[in-house]
Scaffold this active site. Structure first.
Site, PDB file in Angstrom:
ATOM      1  N   GLY A  19       0.824  -1.201   0.000  1.00 24.68           N
ATOM      2  CA  GLY A  19       0.000   0.000   0.000  1.00 24.68           C
ATOM      3  C   GLY A  19       0.856   1.247   0.000  1.00 24.68           C
ATOM      4  O   GLY A  19       2.000   1.264  -0.437  1.00 24.68           O
ATOM      5  N   GLY A  20       0.276   2.310   0.537  1.00 26.68           N
ATOM      6  CA  GLY A  20       0.975   3.587   0.570  1.00 26.68           C
ATOM      7  C   GLY A  20       2.267   3.515   1.354  1.00 26.68           C
ATOM      8  O   GLY A  20       3.134   4.386   1.213  1.00 26.68           O
TER       9      GLY A  20
ATOM     10  N   GLY B 112      23.321  15.458 -28.242  1.00 25.08           N
ATOM     11  CA  GLY B 112      22.753  15.878 -26.965  1.00 25.08           C
ATOM     12  C   GLY B 112      23.353  15.088 -25.815  1.00 25.08           C
ATOM     13  O   GLY B 112      23.528  15.607 -24.702  1.00 25.08           O
ATOM     14  N   ALA B 113      23.691  13.834 -26.080  1.00 29.80           N
ATOM     15  CA  ALA B 113      24.245  13.005 -25.014  1.00 29.80           C
ATOM     16  C   ALA B 113      25.612  13.532 -24.577  1.00 29.80           C
ATOM     17  O   ALA B 113      25.981  13.442 -23.400  1.00 29.80           O
ATOM     18  CB  ALA B 113      24.341  11.557 -25.483  1.00 29.80           C
TER      19      ALA B 113
HETATM   20  C1  HXC Z   1      -3.472  -5.119  10.940  1.00 31.05           C
HETATM   21  C2  HXC Z   1      -2.280  -6.852  10.064  1.00 31.05           C
HETATM   22  C3  HXC Z   1      -2.047  -6.115   8.884  1.00 31.05           C
HETATM   23  C4  HXC Z   1      -2.587  -4.816   8.798  1.00 31.05           C
HETATM   24  C5  HXC Z   1      -1.089  -8.018   8.689  1.00 31.05           C
HETATM   25  N1  HXC Z   1      -1.667  -8.022   9.885  1.00 31.05           N
HETATM   26  N2  HXC Z   1      -1.300  -6.863   8.053  1.00 31.05           N
HETATM   27  N3  HXC Z   1      -2.981  -6.347  11.074  1.00 31.05           N
HETATM   28  N4  HXC Z   1      -3.297  -4.360   9.855  1.00 31.05           N
HETATM   29  N5  HXC Z   1      -2.393  -4.037   7.744  1.00 31.05           N
HETATM   30  C6  HXC Z   1      -1.675  -9.062  10.892  1.00 31.05           C
HETATM   31  C7  HXC Z   1      -2.462 -10.287  10.468  1.00 31.05           C
HETATM   32  O1  HXC Z   1      -3.810 -10.111  10.783  1.00 31.05           O
HETATM   33  C8  HXC Z   1      -1.817 -11.355  11.314  1.00 31.05           C
HETATM   34  O2  HXC Z   1      -2.301 -11.230  12.633  1.00 31.05           O
HETATM   35  C9  HXC Z   1      -0.372 -10.928  11.342  1.00 31.05           C
HETATM   36  O3  HXC Z   1      -0.348  -9.556  11.004  1.00 31.05           O
HETATM   37  C10 HXC Z   1       0.483 -11.660  10.327  1.00 31.05           C
HETATM   38  O4  HXC Z   1      -0.159 -11.564   9.073  1.00 31.05           O
HETATM   39  P1  HXC Z   1      -0.401 -12.823   8.132  1.00 31.05           P
HETATM   40  O5  HXC Z   1      -1.382 -12.441   7.107  1.00 31.05           O
HETATM   41  O6  HXC Z   1      -0.673 -14.040   8.959  1.00 31.05           O
HETATM   42  O7  HXC Z   1       1.060 -12.987   7.501  1.00 31.05           O
HETATM   43  P2  HXC Z   1       1.461 -13.398   6.023  1.00 31.05           P
HETATM   44  O8  HXC Z   1       0.700 -14.578   5.557  1.00 31.05           O
HETATM   45  O9  HXC Z   1       2.958 -13.478   6.039  1.00 31.05           O
HETATM   46  O10 HXC Z   1       1.002 -12.164   5.104  1.00 31.05           O
HETATM   47  C11 HXC Z   1       1.558 -10.882   5.319  1.00 31.05           C
HETATM   48  C12 HXC Z   1       0.824  -9.837   4.482  1.00 31.05           C
HETATM   49  C13 HXC Z   1      -0.703  -9.962   4.718  1.00 31.05           C
HETATM   50  C14 HXC Z   1       1.136 -10.089   2.993  1.00 31.05           C
HETATM   51  C15 HXC Z   1       1.368  -8.486   4.854  1.00 31.05           C
HETATM   52  O11 HXC Z   1      -0.938  -9.945   6.125  1.00 31.05           O
HETATM   53  C16 HXC Z   1      -1.457  -8.832   4.118  1.00 31.05           C
HETATM   54  O12 HXC Z   1      -1.755  -8.871   2.919  1.00 31.05           O
HETATM   55  N6  HXC Z   1      -1.806  -7.870   4.931  1.00 31.05           N
HETATM   56  C17 HXC Z   1      -2.571  -6.716   4.482  1.00 31.05           C
HETATM   57  C18 HXC Z   1      -1.717  -5.815   3.656  1.00 31.05           C
HETATM   58  C19 HXC Z   1      -2.444  -4.560   3.332  1.00 31.05           C
HETATM   59  O13 HXC Z   1      -3.290  -4.559   2.429  1.00 31.05           O
HETATM   60  N7  HXC Z   1      -2.164  -3.534   4.110  1.00 31.05           N
HETATM   61  C20 HXC Z   1      -2.843  -2.277   4.009  1.00 31.05           C
HETATM   62  C21 HXC Z   1      -2.213  -1.562   2.896  1.00 31.05           C
HETATM   63  S1  HXC Z   1      -2.896  -0.001   2.691  1.00 31.05           S
HETATM   64  P3  HXC Z   1      -2.471 -12.469  13.614  1.00 31.05           P
HETATM   65  O14 HXC Z   1      -3.126 -11.895  14.809  1.00 31.05           O
HETATM   66  O15 HXC Z   1      -3.296 -13.456  12.869  1.00 31.05           O
HETATM   67  O16 HXC Z   1      -1.087 -12.959  13.854  1.00 31.05           O
HETATM   68  C22 HXC Z   1      -1.800   0.951   3.471  1.00 31.05           C
HETATM   69  C23 HXC Z   1      -2.165   2.376   3.365  1.00 31.05           C
HETATM   70  C24 HXC Z   1      -1.014   3.200   3.750  1.00 31.05           C
HETATM   71  O17 HXC Z   1      -0.874   0.564   4.007  1.00 31.05           O
HETATM   72  C25 HXC Z   1      -1.404   4.566   3.405  1.00 31.05           C
HETATM   73  C26 HXC Z   1      -0.293   5.465   3.418  1.00 31.05           C
HETATM   74  C27 HXC Z   1      -0.616   6.653   2.592  1.00 31.05           C
END
Ligand code: HXC
Length: 541
Positions: free
Chosen positions: A194-195, A431-432
């Site tokens: 994500g971001g 130019g290069a």
């Molecule tokens: C809360 C999260 C989390 C999140 C993971 N976890 N990402 N909790 N918020 N964003 C937690 C899971 O619930 C899990 O908790 C533990 O972390 C480990 O995650 P798993 O999924 O079991 O691990 P894995 O299979 O290795 O996968 C990792 C991962 C996946 C690829 C990162 O968790 C995932 O896709 N997460 C979401 C990613 C995402 O979309 N993030 C938001 C992006 S938007 P438990 O309790 O079960 O151990 C963003 C906006 C930013 O970031 C904006 C800035 C401008």
């Protein structure tokens, strides 16, 4: 002795030993409580740690131990955790809130660091987590010391909603405020989705590790849901994708240990901040070494179109043949590297005849532009090694905006105030030629090898344009073309044309390149030139 005298004598009460006063007992209890809390916090959740190891990753603390000098880490906010047990994290208030922050040293030089802890809520960024990172970013800027972020996170903590987005915004704002003031290094050691990916994108240098590090704005599941496209995470945003295709990763490694060792190496080449010089190294060197490098003559073929590896040229010129390549796998037709010459750090930009004949294209221009600006921001003199046939022609490049991207490189050099030395190794066309730090855009010292060819374009192309009509009506066009090409070469491309016109300062023996570069940089050591005051230029981004 009278009774009254006896009464006046001090009563001998047994004095408590130091270890059993109430205050000492209380302190011992408090200390043990603190040690327990500290121990629990530092040990983390054993299941999470096991899982992290099983994924081939190390914990945040193990990583910091590899990165920093032994015993140098000063942790900040060790006991920090969520204030309430609200529904946001299902009643959980994990210790550290998923990030370890503080300062330490690398080869005795101070750096500020944060390391995200994937074992805690997937290293996701909530409000406290973000505030801890903000704090070390502020301290790094206030103290003028490099910032290093070790990223391993699922991104914005979903349960905390807008507070986690706000936390990211605070990180981005601080990256920009510190840009060009302190070196900022981002190391991706796990997911960065994500971001969140904009944090490394705003840093100066981004490291990634193959197999575990991934960066993307939208992950495979979202892509599948939105467009039906099926793609795996490694294929979408793994280290090789970003190291070779997008240029998001500056350096790629096979494992964490090697990666963190390389971060230490990079820090050894950078100043603490924009007001300092990069650390010099005393040159003991070999007393027998006169600086001459005759092998250079063998490396570069005389024929202008025969390829060779510019890295071999760089290795001959710099100290110990050692250089730190930036974006080694991306836009390989240009080479950018940090190295030392006679102990002083320099940034080397060179065309790479081994890839696409060393032409400049959109990616190469962007890569070199960013590197030139980085070096300029951190007082690193520039050495530009030129062997360039021109910009890559074609619809693809024109439509990809090669004009806009080429202008970035032009802009970067024109703006650079650090000492600049250009060495024209073989050819430099059109130019290069101008863009590769020619005298016209402000190089301080221009040197050329005796076989140099500098011209608006190659002889054949030039003759076809200038003499088109004569060639069309000639009885023997091939013979006339040969004659015109020879004439063009002799008049416009001979190696002393540019020196005679003052565009090249000296024609040097290739074997003396290292010596000439050392002397040139010594001459420019005290160069001071400030840009005129303005809010900021309008770099063609
Ligand atoms: C809360 C999260 C989390 C999140 C993971 N976890 N990402 N909790 N918020 N964003 C937690 C899971 O619930 C899990 O908790 C533990 O972390 C480990 O995650 P798993 O999924 O079991 O691990 P894995 O299979 O290795 O996968 C990792 C991962 C996946 C690829 C990162 O968790 C995932 O896709 N997460 C979401 C990613 C995402 O979309 N993030 C938001 C992006 S938007 P438990 O309790 O079960 O151990 C963003 C906006 C930013 O970031 C904006 C800035 C401008």
């Amino acid at each position: 002795m009278s009774a009254s005298e006896a009464d006046l004598r001090p009563v001998e009460v047994p004095r408590p030993t130091r270890s059993n006063t109430p205050a000492v007992r209380t302190m011992a209890r408090l200390r043990s409580e603190r040690d327990t809390l500290r121990g629990l916090t530092e040990a983390g959740d054993p299941t999470g740690v096991e899982r992290q190891h099983a994924l081939g990753k190390r914990t945040a603390r193990e990583r910091l131990a590899s990165l920093l000098d032994e015993g140098s880490f000063v942790e900040l906010g060790l006991f920090r955790r969520r204030r309430d047990e609200g529904p946001a994290t299902e009643g959980r208030r994990p210790r550290t809130d998923g990030v370890v922050t503080g300062a330490g040293t690398i080869d005795g030089r101070r750096v500020f660091v944060y390391a995200q802890d994937f074992t805690i809520l997937g290293g996701s960024l909530g409000a406290e987590h973000a505030e801890k990172i903000h704090r070390v970013m502020d301290l790094a800027l206030d103290n003028g010391a490099p910032l290093i972020g070790l990223n391993d996170s699922g991104g914005a903590r979903i349960q905390e909603g807008v507070a986690s987005l706000d936390g990211y915004g605070g990180i981005f704002r601080r990256h920009v405020a510190a840009s060009g003031i302190i070196p900022q290094i981002s190391v991706i050691l796990g997911p960065c989705a994500g971001g969140a990916a904009y944090s490394p994108a705003l840093a100066d240098v981004t490291f990634m590790v193959r197999g575990t590090a991934r960066m993307f704005l939208t992950g495979p599941d979202v892509i599948a849901a939105v467009s039906g496209e099926r793609v795996g995470p490694e294929e979408l945003g793994g280290a090789d994708v970003h190291g070779a295709r997008t240029g998001v990763a500056t350096v790629v490694h096979d494992d964490e240990e090697e990666c963190l060792e390389d971060v230490r190496h990079l820090v050894s080449l950078l100043p603490d901040n924009n007001l300092a010089s990069p650390p010099g190294e005393p040159r003991g060197g070999d007393p027998q070494d006169d600086g001459r490098r005759p092998r250079l003559v063998e490396i570069v073929p005389a024929e202008p179109n025969r390829p060779y590896d510019m890295r071999d040229v760089v290795a001959e010129i710099v100290d110990d043949g050692d250089f730190f390549e930036i974006h080694e796998g991306w836009a390989r037709n240009v080479l950018c590297a940090l190295a030392r010459v006679d102990g002083a750090v320099v940034g080397v930009v060179g065309n790479q005849p081994m890839v696409l004949a060393g032409v400049l294209d959109s990616d190469a221009a962007q890569k070199a532009a960013r590197f030139v600006r980085f070096c300029d921001a951190f007082n690193i003199p520039l050495l530009t090694l030129v062997d360039v046939p021109g910009f890559l022609p074609g619809t693809d490049q024109e439509h990809a905006g090669v004009i806009r991207h080429g202008a970035k490189l032009l802009y970067a050099y024109c703006e650079a105030t650090v000492p600049r030395v250009q060495v024209i190794v073989r050819k430099a066309y059109g130019g290069a030629y101008i863009v590769m730090d020619s005298r016209s855009i402000g190089t301080d010292l221009s040197l050329a090898w005796p076989g140099n060819e500098i011209a608006v374009m190659g002889a054949e192309g030039a003759v076809n344009v200038v003499h088109r009509r004569e060639l069309r009506s000639a009885a023997d066009p091939d013979a006339l073309r040969r004659e015109l090409v020879t004439d063009y070469r002799e008049r416009l491309m001979h190696p002393y044309r540019a020196p005679e016109e003052g565009f090249v300062d000296d024609v040097i023996d290739p074997a003396d390149t290292r010596v000439a570069v050392i002397k040139g940089l010594a001459m420019l050591r005290d160069k001071r030139r400030e840009q005129p005051r303005r809010k900021h230029g309008n770099v063609p981004l």
